[in-house]
Write a protein that holds these residues in place. Sequence first.
Motif, mmCIF file in Angstrom:
data_model
loop_
_atom_site.group_PDB
_atom_site.id
_atom_site.type_symbol
_atom_site.label_atom_id
_atom_site.label_comp_id
_atom_site.label_asym_id
_atom_site.label_seq_id
_atom_site.Cartn_x
_atom_site.Cartn_y
_atom_site.Cartn_z
ATOM 1 N N ALA A 2 0.833 -1.180 0.011
ATOM 2 C CA ALA A 2 0.002 0.098 0.050
ATOM 3 C C ALA A 2 1.084 1.337 -0.119
ATOM 4 N N TRP A 3 0.317 2.271 -0.502
ATOM 5 C CA TRP A 3 0.868 3.581 -0.397
ATOM 6 C C TRP A 3 -0.010 4.538 0.245
ATOM 7 N N VAL A 4 0.837 5.437 1.027
ATOM 8 C CA VAL A 4 0.212 6.586 1.818
ATOM 9 C C VAL A 4 0.582 7.855 1.100
ATOM 10 N N ARG A 5 -0.522 8.840 0.924
ATOM 11 C CA ARG A 5 -0.325 10.068 0.000
ATOM 12 C C ARG A 5 0.099 11.197 0.927
ATOM 13 N N ILE A 31 3.611 11.068 10.471
ATOM 14 C CA ILE A 31 4.026 10.134 9.405
ATOM 15 C C ILE A 31 3.836 8.614 9.411
ATOM 16 N N ALA A 32 4.420 8.385 10.522
ATOM 17 C CA ALA A 32 4.181 6.881 10.942
ATOM 18 C C ALA A 32 2.790 6.509 11.308
ATOM 19 N N ALA A 33 2.142 7.299 11.865
ATOM 20 C CA ALA A 33 0.535 7.239 11.941
ATOM 21 C C ALA A 33 -0.085 6.997 10.550
ATOM 22 N N LEU A 34 0.432 7.792 9.534
ATOM 23 C CA LEU A 34 -0.249 7.622 8.288
ATOM 24 C C LEU A 34 0.020 6.574 7.709
ATOM 25 N N CYS A 35 1.231 5.970 7.935
ATOM 26 C CA CYS A 35 1.570 4.783 7.503
ATOM 27 C C CYS A 35 0.836 3.546 7.833
ATOM 28 N N TYR A 36 0.823 3.709 9.241
ATOM 29 C CA TYR A 36 -0.050 2.693 10.050
ATOM 30 C C TYR A 36 -1.522 2.558 9.342
ATOM 31 N N LEU A 87 -8.963 10.709 4.616
ATOM 32 C CA LEU A 87 -9.717 10.103 3.424
ATOM 33 C C LEU A 87 -9.865 11.162 2.430
ATOM 34 N N GLN A 88 -9.458 12.397 2.764
ATOM 35 C CA GLN A 88 -9.581 13.242 1.668
ATOM 36 C C GLN A 88 -8.345 12.987 0.585
ATOM 37 N N TYR A 89 -7.266 12.612 1.321
ATOM 38 C CA TYR A 89 -5.974 12.333 0.477
ATOM 39 C C TYR A 89 -5.574 10.798 0.048
ATOM 40 N N ASN A 90 -6.431 10.115 0.803
ATOM 41 C CA ASN A 90 -5.923 8.603 0.761
ATOM 42 C C ASN A 90 -7.258 7.791 0.528
ATOM 43 N N PRO A 91 -7.138 6.660 -0.221
ATOM 44 C CA PRO A 91 -8.365 5.718 -0.312
ATOM 45 C C PRO A 91 -8.919 5.224 1.010
ATOM 46 N N SER A 92 -10.222 5.016 0.864
ATOM 47 C CA SER A 92 -10.797 4.394 1.999
ATOM 48 C C SER A 92 -10.501 2.639 1.841
ATOM 49 N N LYS A 93 -10.832 2.144 2.645
ATOM 50 C CA LYS A 93 -10.655 0.599 2.968
ATOM 51 C C LYS A 93 -11.408 -0.073 1.991
ATOM 52 N N GLN A 94 -12.657 0.601 1.858
ATOM 53 C CA GLN A 94 -13.454 -0.086 0.925
ATOM 54 C C GLN A 94 -12.889 0.066 -0.551
ATOM 55 N N GLN A 95 -12.487 1.335 -0.927
ATOM 56 C CA GLN A 95 -12.061 1.426 -2.006
ATOM 57 C C GLN A 95 -10.720 0.725 -2.516
ATOM 58 N N VAL A 96 -9.794 0.376 -1.454
ATOM 59 C CA VAL A 96 -8.766 -0.227 -1.538
ATOM 60 C C VAL A 96 -8.933 -1.895 -1.725
ATOM 61 N N LEU A 97 -9.970 -2.294 -1.007
ATOM 62 C CA LEU A 97 -10.416 -3.703 -1.144
ATOM 63 C C LEU A 97 -11.064 -3.982 -2.701
ATOM 64 N N GLY A 98 -11.903 -2.693 -2.979
ATOM 65 C CA GLY A 98 -12.368 -3.110 -4.386
ATOM 66 C C GLY A 98 -11.420 -3.245 -5.372
ATOM 67 N N VAL A 99 -10.307 -2.484 -5.389
ATOM 68 C CA VAL A 99 -9.236 -2.411 -6.253
ATOM 69 C C VAL A 99 -8.534 -3.775 -6.248
ATOM 70 N N ARG A 100 -8.134 -4.099 -4.821
ATOM 71 C CA ARG A 100 -7.599 -5.515 -4.923
ATOM 72 C C ARG A 100 -8.418 -6.515 -5.524
ATOM 73 N N LYS A 101 -9.615 -6.628 -5.360
ATOM 74 C CA LYS A 101 -10.634 -7.378 -5.831
ATOM 75 C C LYS A 101 -10.450 -7.588 -7.264
ATOM 76 N N GLN A 102 -10.926 -6.395 -7.904
ATOM 77 C CA GLN A 102 -10.765 -6.511 -9.283
ATOM 78 C C GLN A 102 -9.309 -7.024 -9.878
#
Length: 113
Positions: A2-5, A31-36, A87-102
């Motif tokens: 994963a990547w953090v923006r 920054i560490a919290a963003l990564c987590y 969530l303004q700068y990073n994808p949500s869990k739902q979005q990430v899981l959707g991309v992974r599923k695709q």
Amino acid sequence: MAWVRIDDGFADHPKLAKLGMLRPVAGWLHIAALCYASRHLTDGYIPTGQVPQLVSVSQDLESLVEALVEAGLWHRRNGGYVIHDYLQYNPSKQQVLGVRKQAAERQARFRNA
């Protein structure tokens, strides 16, 4: 992986300036919290018990967290903290899981072709 923006203006953001002398260490904690949050798909939520695991610091961790809250970078929520505008700068869990599923479906189609 994963990547953090992080906004390219982050380093000179006025909220970081509010951290004063704590800026280097509290900024690194942020920054560490963003990564987590990105790695564990928490939508920007950091449980209180996880905070000490994010960084090893010589300063009082509670004062760093309080500085982040006072600066408006973190907000207290239900036994932890939420990163402001995560969530303004990073994808949500739902979005990430959707991309992974695709991606998994696309790979499966390729393998079966």
